[in-house]
Design an enzyme around this catalytic site. Structure first.
Site, short mmCIF file in Angstrom:
data_model
loop_
_atom_site.label_atom_id
_atom_site.label_comp_id
_atom_site.label_asym_id
_atom_site.label_seq_id
_atom_site.Cartn_x
_atom_site.Cartn_y
_atom_site.Cartn_z
N ASP A 269 5.44 -11.09 8.42
CA ASP A 269 5.48 -10.05 9.45
C ASP A 269 6.95 -9.70 9.64
O ASP A 269 7.73 -10.54 10.11
CB ASP A 269 4.88 -10.61 10.76
CG ASP A 269 4.95 -9.61 11.89
OD1 ASP A 269 5.53 -8.51 11.70
OD2 ASP A 269 4.42 -9.92 12.98
N VAL A 270 7.34 -8.48 9.27
CA VAL A 270 8.77 -8.12 9.33
C VAL A 270 9.33 -8.19 10.75
O VAL A 270 10.54 -8.28 10.94
CB VAL A 270 9.07 -6.72 8.72
CG1 VAL A 270 8.84 -6.71 7.23
CG2 VAL A 270 8.33 -5.62 9.44
N LYS B 226 11.48 5.55 14.89
CA LYS B 226 12.06 6.19 13.71
C LYS B 226 13.42 6.84 14.02
O LYS B 226 14.31 6.84 13.18
CB LYS B 226 11.09 7.22 13.14
CG LYS B 226 9.78 6.59 12.61
CD LYS B 226 10.01 5.64 11.46
CE LYS B 226 8.72 5.19 10.79
NZ LYS B 226 8.97 4.29 9.65
N ARG C 261 0.86 -1.20 0.00
CA ARG C 261 0.00 0.00 0.00
C ARG C 261 0.89 1.25 0.00
O ARG C 261 2.10 1.16 0.16
CB ARG C 261 -0.89 0.02 1.25
CG ARG C 261 -2.01 -0.97 1.19
CD ARG C 261 -2.96 -0.84 2.35
NE ARG C 261 -2.46 -1.46 3.56
CZ ARG C 261 -2.37 -0.87 4.74
NH1 ARG C 261 -2.75 0.38 4.88
NH2 ARG C 261 -1.92 -1.52 5.79
N TYR D 51 6.35 5.69 18.17
CA TYR D 51 6.68 5.90 16.75
C TYR D 51 7.95 6.77 16.61
O TYR D 51 8.85 6.45 15.83
CB TYR D 51 5.49 6.56 16.07
CG TYR D 51 5.58 6.71 14.58
CD1 TYR D 51 5.39 5.62 13.74
CD2 TYR D 51 5.85 7.95 14.00
CE1 TYR D 51 5.47 5.76 12.35
CE2 TYR D 51 5.92 8.10 12.63
CZ TYR D 51 5.72 7.00 11.80
OH TYR D 51 5.80 7.15 10.44
P1 NDP Z 1 0.46 2.37 5.01
O1 NDP Z 1 -0.21 2.15 6.31
O2 NDP Z 1 -0.30 2.94 3.88
O3 NDP Z 1 1.12 0.97 4.51
C1 NDP Z 1 1.96 0.27 5.36
C2 NDP Z 1 2.50 -0.96 4.66
O4 NDP Z 1 3.37 -1.63 5.60
C3 NDP Z 1 1.41 -1.96 4.27
O5 NDP Z 1 1.73 -2.56 3.03
C4 NDP Z 1 1.50 -3.00 5.39
O6 NDP Z 1 1.15 -4.32 5.02
C5 NDP Z 1 2.98 -2.98 5.70
N1 NDP Z 1 3.23 -3.49 7.06
C6 NDP Z 1 2.80 -2.98 8.23
N2 NDP Z 1 3.21 -3.74 9.24
C7 NDP Z 1 3.90 -4.77 8.70
C8 NDP Z 1 4.54 -5.90 9.23
N3 NDP Z 1 4.59 -6.13 10.55
N4 NDP Z 1 5.14 -6.76 8.38
C9 NDP Z 1 5.11 -6.55 7.04
N5 NDP Z 1 4.52 -5.50 6.48
C10 NDP Z 1 3.91 -4.62 7.30
O7 NDP Z 1 1.75 3.26 5.35
P2 NDP Z 1 2.45 4.45 4.55
O8 NDP Z 1 2.60 4.10 3.13
O9 NDP Z 1 1.81 5.72 4.92
O10 NDP Z 1 3.88 4.48 5.27
C11 NDP Z 1 4.97 3.72 4.78
C12 NDP Z 1 6.20 4.06 5.63
O11 NDP Z 1 6.44 5.47 5.58
C13 NDP Z 1 6.03 3.70 7.10
O12 NDP Z 1 7.25 3.22 7.61
C14 NDP Z 1 5.68 5.02 7.74
O13 NDP Z 1 6.05 5.07 9.09
C15 NDP Z 1 6.50 5.98 6.90
N6 NDP Z 1 6.01 7.34 6.92
C16 NDP Z 1 4.76 7.66 6.43
C17 NDP Z 1 4.34 8.96 6.46
C18 NDP Z 1 3.01 9.38 5.92
O14 NDP Z 1 2.70 10.57 6.03
N7 NDP Z 1 2.22 8.51 5.35
C19 NDP Z 1 5.17 10.04 7.05
C20 NDP Z 1 6.44 9.58 7.53
C21 NDP Z 1 6.82 8.29 7.45
P3 NDP Z 1 -0.41 -4.69 4.66
O15 NDP Z 1 -0.69 -3.98 3.37
O16 NDP Z 1 -0.36 -6.17 4.48
O17 NDP Z 1 -1.23 -4.21 5.79
#
Ligand code: NDP
Length: 248
Positions: free
Chosen positions: A64-65, A160, A16, A156
Site C-alpha cells: 500500500d503506497v 493531484k 492495471r 482527487y
Molecule cells: P486503475 O484504477 O486502472 O489502476 C490503479 C492502479 O493503482 C492499480 O494497479 C492499483 O493496484 C494501484 N493502486 C491503487 N491504490 C494503491 C495503493 N494504495 N497502493 C499501491 N497501489 C495502489 O487506474 P488508472 O490506470 O486509470 O490510473 C492510473 C493513474 O493515472 C492514477 O494515478 C490516476 O489518478 C491517473 N489518471 C487516470 C486517468 C484516467 O482517465 N484513467 C486520468 C487522469 C489521471 P491494484 O491493481 O492492486 O488494485
C-alpha cells in the site's frame, strides 16, 4: 541497442490500466521493471506476463503506497533485487468521488494518502539511489483534474494539484544531482477508473475534448517514456498534459 537497456524502472500502480502500459512499454524498450500495486494478484500477473516474453525483466511487489514504513521496506527490497533504480513512476492512484456536502472524512484521507503521500513515500525510499543513478528520473502521474478542478472530486483534485506542487519542489531540490522530476497530466483515458462512468457523463466529457475521443493507456506511456529518456535530460519541473487538448 534499446533506449532503456541497463535501466531499472519502478512503476507504482503497475497492476492495471495506465501503470501496466507504462511497465510493459519500459520493458519493450530494454528496461527491467519493479511492478508495484496494492494486490499481488494484479502486479504478479503483469510481471508473469512480462517475464513470459522477457525472462527476468520484471518482479512484482504488493504494497500500500500510503504506508510509509512498508514502502521504505519495499524500496530496500527492490534495490537489493535489482541493484539500482534509474526511474521512479508514481502512478498508483484512487478516486473516492462525491460532492463535498456528502464527502466523508475517510474518503478525503484515502485519496490524499494514496495519491499524494504515496509519492512522498516512494521518493523517500528511492531518492538516495536515484541521486547516484545514471539518467535519474521521477515522473508523477497527476491529472487534468489537478489543473482545472472538478465538481465531485475535491479530494482527487487536491491530491493531484498537490502532486504537481510536490513534483516542482522535488525538481528544485534534486536538480543539483541531475535528477529530473516531471508530471504527466492525463485527460480521460480508457481504463477501469473511467470504465465506471455512466454513458451520459461520457458523452458530456467528450464534448469538452477537442480531439473528441478518450485517450489510450499507450498515449500516457509514450509521454512517460519520453520524459524518462536521455533526450529529456534538460526538462524538469514541468507538467505535460496528455488530454486531447482539454486544458489548452
Ligand atoms: P486503475 O484504477 O486502472 O489502476 C490503479 C492502479 O493503482 C492499480 O494497479 C492499483 O493496484 C494501484 N493502486 C491503487 N491504490 C494503491 C495503493 N494504495 N497502493 C499501491 N497501489 C495502489 O487506474 P488508472 O490506470 O486509470 O490510473 C492510473 C493513474 O493515472 C492514477 O494515478 C490516476 O489518478 C491517473 N489518471 C487516470 C486517468 C484516467 O482517465 N484513467 C486520468 C487522469 C489521471 P491494484 O491493481 O492492486 O488494485
Amino acid at each position: 541497442m534499446p533506449i532503456f537497456s541497463g535501466k531499472v524502472a519502478v512503476v507504482t500502480g503497475g497492476g492495471r490500466g495506465i501503470g501496466q502500459a507504462i511497465a510493459k512499454a519500459f520493458v519493450d524498450q530494454g528496461a527491467r521493471v519493479a511492478v508495484v500495486s496494492r494486490s499481488l494478484s494484479s502486479c504478479g500477473a503483469v510481471a508473469d506476463e512480462i517475464n513470459a516474453t522477457h525472462p527476468g525483466a520484471a518482479k512484482a511487489y504488493a504494497v500500500d503506497v500510503a504506508d510509509h514504513d512498508a514502502v521504505q521496506e519495499m524500496g530496500k527490497q527492490i534495490i537489493a533485487d535489482f541493484g539500482n533504480v534509474n526511474i521512479l513512476v508514481n502512478n498508483a492512484g484512487v478516486t473516492r468521488d462525491g460532492l463535498l456536502m456528502r464527502m466523508k472524512s475517510e474518503d478525503w484521507d484515502t485519496v490524499i494518502d494514496t495519491n499524494l503521500k504515496g509519492a512522498f513515500n516512494t521518493v523517500k525510499a528511492f531518492m538516495r539511489t536515484l541521486m547516484k543513478a545514471e539518467d535519474p528520473r521521477i515522473i508523477n502521474i497527476a491529472s487534468v483534474i489537478g489543473l482545472i478542478g472538478n465538481a465531485g472530486q475535491a479530494n482527487y483534485s487536491a491530491s493531484k494539484a498537490g502532486l504537481i506542487g510536490f513534483t516542482k519542489a522535488v525538481a528544485r531540490e534534486l536538480a543539483g544531482r541531475m535528477v529530473t522530476s516531471n508530471a504527466v497530466a492525463p485527460g480521460f483515458i480508457t481504463t477501469d477508473m473511467t470504465g465506471e462512468l455512466p454513458e451520459k457523463v461520457r458523452e458530456e466529457v467528450l464534448t469538452k475534448i477537442p480531439l473528441a475521443t478518450f485517450g489510450e493507456t499507450a498515449d500516457i506511456a509514450a509521454a512517460v517514456l519520453f520524459l524518462a529518456s536521455p533526450q529529456a535530460r534538460y526538462i524538469t519541473g514541468q507538467v505535460l498534459a496528455v488530454d486531447g487538448g482539454m486544458t489548452m
